[in-house]
Design an enzyme around this catalytic site. Structure first.
Site, PDB file in Angstrom:
ATOM      1  CD  GLU A 142      -2.943  -1.105   2.353  1.00 40.93           C
ATOM      2  OE1 GLU A 142      -2.867  -0.197   3.197  1.00 40.93           O
ATOM      3  OE2 GLU A 142      -3.884  -1.925   2.331  1.00 40.93           O
ATOM      4  CD  GLU A 186      -3.518  -5.879   4.126  1.00 43.98           C
ATOM      5  OE1 GLU A 186      -4.352  -5.038   4.537  1.00 43.98           O
ATOM      6  OE2 GLU A 186      -2.294  -5.702   4.179  1.00 43.98           O
TER       7      GLU A 186
HETATM    8  C1  FCB Z   1      -4.515  -2.003   5.571  1.00 46.87           C
HETATM    9  C2  FCB Z   1      -3.120  -2.295   6.083  1.00 46.87           C
HETATM   10  C3  FCB Z   1      -3.063  -3.313   7.183  1.00 46.87           C
HETATM   11  C4  FCB Z   1      -4.228  -3.202   8.130  1.00 46.87           C
HETATM   12  C5  FCB Z   1      -5.536  -3.088   7.390  1.00 46.87           C
HETATM   13  C6  FCB Z   1      -6.738  -2.995   8.281  1.00 46.87           C
HETATM   14  O1  FCB Z   1      -4.537  -0.731   5.026  1.00 46.87           O
HETATM   15  O2  FCB Z   1      -2.303  -2.780   5.038  1.00 46.87           O
HETATM   16  O3  FCB Z   1      -1.821  -3.164   7.821  1.00 46.87           O
HETATM   17  O4  FCB Z   1      -4.018  -2.188   9.030  1.00 46.87           O
HETATM   18  O5  FCB Z   1      -5.518  -1.999   6.534  1.00 46.87           O
END
Ligand code: FCB
Length: 444
Positions: free
Chosen positions: A171, A354
């Protein structure tokens, strides 16, 4: 409970990789152990007013000291892969000092996963920049990109093909925009110009690192992970449609277009020439180094409208939200994936690196019935299934997160784990969502 997934879904195919994800600063603790240096997040946490309740990375999940137990926990879930990040402050705690103890920890992690039949997915940078680099400008300083490439070279030389998949960055939008543009993440600067400059240097660092990583680990997959929050227009008006397109260019395509098409989206810098980063003519060719996969982190969508001053504003929505206040909107994930495929003819295979929900349901009689999170996973698995049906090449899915952990500026107030962590006793308890994952994974 079990997830309901069509019998014929590719998600049931053993070739589809399921995993759980974490990041070093969020779980490890042990922030001064074995020579680790200060990171920008240690400094940020120590600065009053930056992190809720003045929480910090100690002891988090004490994972650094509980590695073997946590590896057994991961194994018990039945996942194919584990996505973790490597802390640069453990590997290079002062300039050009390569710390054997730091390498040894991640070597134990990687070998421990392999011994348990789990594929290691490593991220080289999940936001914990050594503070000494920030003292020289951090991601505003072009030199940091070259320093990152050297660090990536060292780590991939050491771990080599034992790691199945390397991501350079997690990110970069958050590192650049939350860190240098909006000031809500470390190091806490607030400038549009610096935000875009940091973004450019992060992308450059990625491109500079990839060739050596490939040489050091020719069998591994190499790529990068972006967070995407698609913007929807509040209305059909031309103004609001423009606002949504502008927001997507600013937040998504500012990162993706340089990586895949060697250019920045013109809409943003045409309107704001003063935001454009300083760059060298050769940078975009470096940034666009071929990648084997693109990681997408998806949590929510946003709704925007044209602003009376400035470009656009977010419009708060009614409807289901997770405990952190993010709208639950799974169809945006399907649409996003299909849009990316349409827009980028050279889109690499996708991993959902994620996806998950903050559900702060607590421990009652030794159990955590996190039904909202369990349902969130069900809905988003459906969305991924649908995107595959519509022809998107998606190879894997990682739940965020293995266990409750330090949620950045929110401290420990938000719980994302499928495993509950009692931060006092460090006892781990599998939640209903975790048990559901276990059953689904075992039945494939
Ligand atoms: C993302 C991050 C991760 C976590 C989630 C909830 O942006 O990559 O570290 O904090 O959000």
């Amino acid at each position: 409970m079990n997830f309901t997934i069509p019998e014929t879904s590719k998600l049931r195919d053993k070739a589809f990789t399921f995993g759980v994800a974490t990041a070093s600063f969020q779980i490890e603790g042990a922030s001064t152990a074995d020579g680790r240096c200060e990171s920008i997040w240690d400094r940020f946490c120590a600065t009053p007013g930056k992190v809720l309740n003045r929480d910090n990375g100690e002891p988090a999940c004490d994972h650094y000291r509980r590695l073997e137990q946590d590896l057994d926990l991961i194994k018990s879930l039945g996942v194919d892969a584990y996505r973790f990040s490597i802390a640069w402050p453990r590997i290079e705690p002062s300039p050009n000092m390569w710390n054997e103890a730091g390498f040894a920890f991640y070597e134990r992690l990687v070998d421990g996963l392999i011994a348990r039949g789990i594929k290691p997915y490593a991220t080289l940078y999940h936001w914990d920049l050594p503070q000494y680099l920030e003292d020289r400008g951090g991601w505003i300083n072009r030199e940091t990109a070259y320093k990152f490439a050297r660090y990536a070279d060292r780590v991939s030389a050491r771990l080599g093909d034992r790691v199945a998949s390397y991501a350079t960055f997690n990110e970069p939008w958050c590192s650049a925009f939350l860190g240098y543009r909006f000031g809500v993440h470390a190091p806490g600067l607030k400038s549009h110009r610096l935000g875009f400059q940091a973004a450019h240097h992060l992308l450059l660092a990625h491109g500079l690192a990839i060739p050596a990583m490939r040489q050091n680990a020719p069998q591994a997959q190499h790529g990068i992970v972006l967070n995407v929050t698609p913007s929807y227009a509040q209305s059909d008006s031309a103004d609001d449609q423009w606002a949504a397109a502008f927001a997507d260019d600013e937040n998504t395509h500012t990162y993706l277009q340089p990586l895949l098409q060697r250019r920045y989206p013109s809409r943003v810098f045409d309107r704001h020439p003063d935001w454009a980063p300083t760059q060298l003519a050769s940078d975009l060719a470096i940034i666009a180094a071929p990648i084997d996969f693109l990681g997408i982190n998806y949590y929510t969508r946003s709704v925007v409208k044209k602003a009376s001053t400035g470009d656009y504003t977010n419009v708060p929505q009614d409807g289901a939200k997770t405990d952190i206040g993010w709208a639950i909107y799974p169809t945006a994930l399907t649409q996003l994936l299909v849009d990316l495929k349409t827009r980028y003819s050279n889109l690499p295979p996708i991993f959902i690196t994620e996806n998950g929900a903050a559900d702060n349901t607590g421990l009652v009689d030794g159990a955590v019935h996190d039904m909202m999170r369990t349902d969130y996973y069900q809905q988003h698995l459906n969305a991924v299934h649908q995107a595959i049906e519509e022809g998107v090449d998606i190879r894997g899915y990682f739940a965020w997160s293995l266990m409750d952990n330090f949620e950045w500026a929110e401290g420990y107030s938000q719980r994302f784990g499928i495993v509950h962590v009692d931060y006092q006793t460090q006892v781990r308890t599998l939640k209903t969502s975790g048990k559901t994952w276990q059953i689904f994974l075992a039945e494939r």
